[in-house]
Design a protein around this motif. Structure first.
Motif: not given
Length: 414
Positions: A367, A370, A393
């Motif tokens: 995450m 990202l 995602v």
């Protein structure tokens, strides 16, 4: 039987990637088949070729030399905190090793060295060769081949810079391939750092990390083309790479400054993530225990990811421990996962399982990455920012599946 388990897992992971497809009726056979064949072939050649162990030993010696050189610098600047002689007697069982002052500064040295090798044209030649191989084997366009190959050596933001003029015009499938490759590989700047951490428990680990990043590139192509199949012609571009530094000293300076930013980012993320995990475990401590053990983030992640590690060829008796490491890597980052694996007792995982996980953990799919990717790519292609966010995602899923495929391929060969 474990090798058959890995073979089954490789097939299942491919079908799982197809299950996440935007258009299951459209299948890019050339790209998918070429990516799988190239990944297996590269793994076999790089691991089984005569002299592979000798090359791995040389790479490990290079890691030791870089670590020693870095410690000379940190010891000069930070004294005993950085590895110099302590002005006091160290008690038996105690250690003066401080990660922030001795381990992490290796990122600075590697960043400067990488910039120098890029300026001298060494890295660009290797990247062009790998891009040509990807393009020939899978049929992908020159732009996505170059962007994918560059991710083997540089970060998920630096690699797209090489194809920046084309980012506004590439197809959705090409854009996703570049994003997936960024999530499925790691940069050379942290590769040496991870090798220094894992070296005591995994012989020849630097060679394995390098092989992992190389063979995960075709895996990223396979997964990305299954999840976002091409529906239009790709954009062709030159495989030439430009040099930005004006001189060797300029390259070292730019590399050092870039490494400093990365170093501070790693330190900050480690502090925050470790604190958040500790806080979450304190909250979970209020939940009634199950099976005589308290609930922790690691235990929850182990239960979720255990089937995935079993597909890679890890015995079920070790799958929960392996799954916990995969979960930490996906939710937090691969650095924490490698630190935890290095600290595991010798009997927690077999040498084969440790090796499979070394490959499966070797990717930026988490995450935190990202946010970095969306920020970097969004700045380079502002008109595509909504699409980049939409695919974000999915790129984590793609990167995770690609590294799991890499782990399954290694399970086939060891």
């Amino acid at each position: 039987m474990l090798q058959l388990q890995s073979a089954l897992g490789l097939v299942m992971l491919v079908f799982l990637a197809w299950g996440f497809s935007e258009n299951r009726r459209r299948l890019a056979w050339r790209e998918v088949a070429g990516g799988i064949v190239l990944q297996v072939a590269l793994a076999f050649i790089l691991l089984k070729m005569p002299g592979a162990r000798l090359v791995f030993a040389w790479l490990n010696q290079a890691v030791q030399a870089l670590s020693a050189a870095t410690e000379a610098g940190t010891g000069f600047v930070f004294g005993y905190l950085g590895g110099g002689d302590p002005p006091f007697q160290v008690r038996p069982g105690a250690s003066t090793y401080i990660l922030a002052f001795r381990g992490l500064p290796l990122v600075l040295v590697m960043s400067a060295l990488s910039a120098l090798l890029y300026h001298w044209g060494i890295i660009p030649r290797v990247v062009r060769a790998l891009a040509w191989m990807l393009k020939r084997a899978t049929g992908i366009s020159g732009v996505e081949a170059l962007g994918t190959a560059a991710n083997i050596f540089v970060g998920m933001v630096e690699a797209p810079v090489l194809v920046r003029p084309y980012l506004e015009r590439v197809s959705r499938s090409e854009l996703f391939t570049i994003m997936a490759a960024g999530m499925a590989t790691i940069a050379g700047t942290v590769m040496v750092l991870y090798a220094s951490i894992l070296e005591p428990v995994i012989p020849g680990v630097m060679g394995h990390l390098l092989v992992a990043s190389i063979i995960s590139a075709p895996a990223a192509v396979t997964v990305s083309k299954l999840m976002v199949p091409p529906v239009e012609e790709g954009v062709e571009g030159s495989l030439a790479l430009e040099r930005e530094a004006r001189s060797a000293m300029d390259a070292v300076t730019q590399g050092t400054l870039a490494g400093l930013s990365l170093l501070l980012n790693i330190i900050a993320m480690l502090i925050v993530f470790v604190a958040l995990v500790h806080l979450a475990n304190m909250i979970l401590g209020w939940v009634p225990s199950w099976g005589g053990e308290p609930w922790t983030v690691q235990r929850l992640l182990g239960l979720i990811m255990a089937p995935v590690t079993w597909l890679m060829g890890v015995p079920w008796s070790e799958a929960h421990t392996a799954g916990s490491l995969m979960g930490v890597k996906t939710i937090l980052n691969e650095f924490l996962a490698y630190l935890q694996m290095a600290a595991l007792p010798a009997d927690a995982l077999s040498p084969r399982s440790r090796l499979i996980l070394t490959y499966a953990l070797c990717g930026f799919a988490n995450m935190g990455s990202l946010g970095i990717m969306i920020g970097g790519l969004g700045a380079m292609a502002p008109a595509r920012r909504p699409e980049i966010v939409e695919l974000g995602v999915r790129s984590i899923v793609a990167g995770t599946l690609a590294t799991c495929m890499t782990g399954a391929v290694i399970g086939l060969l060891v």
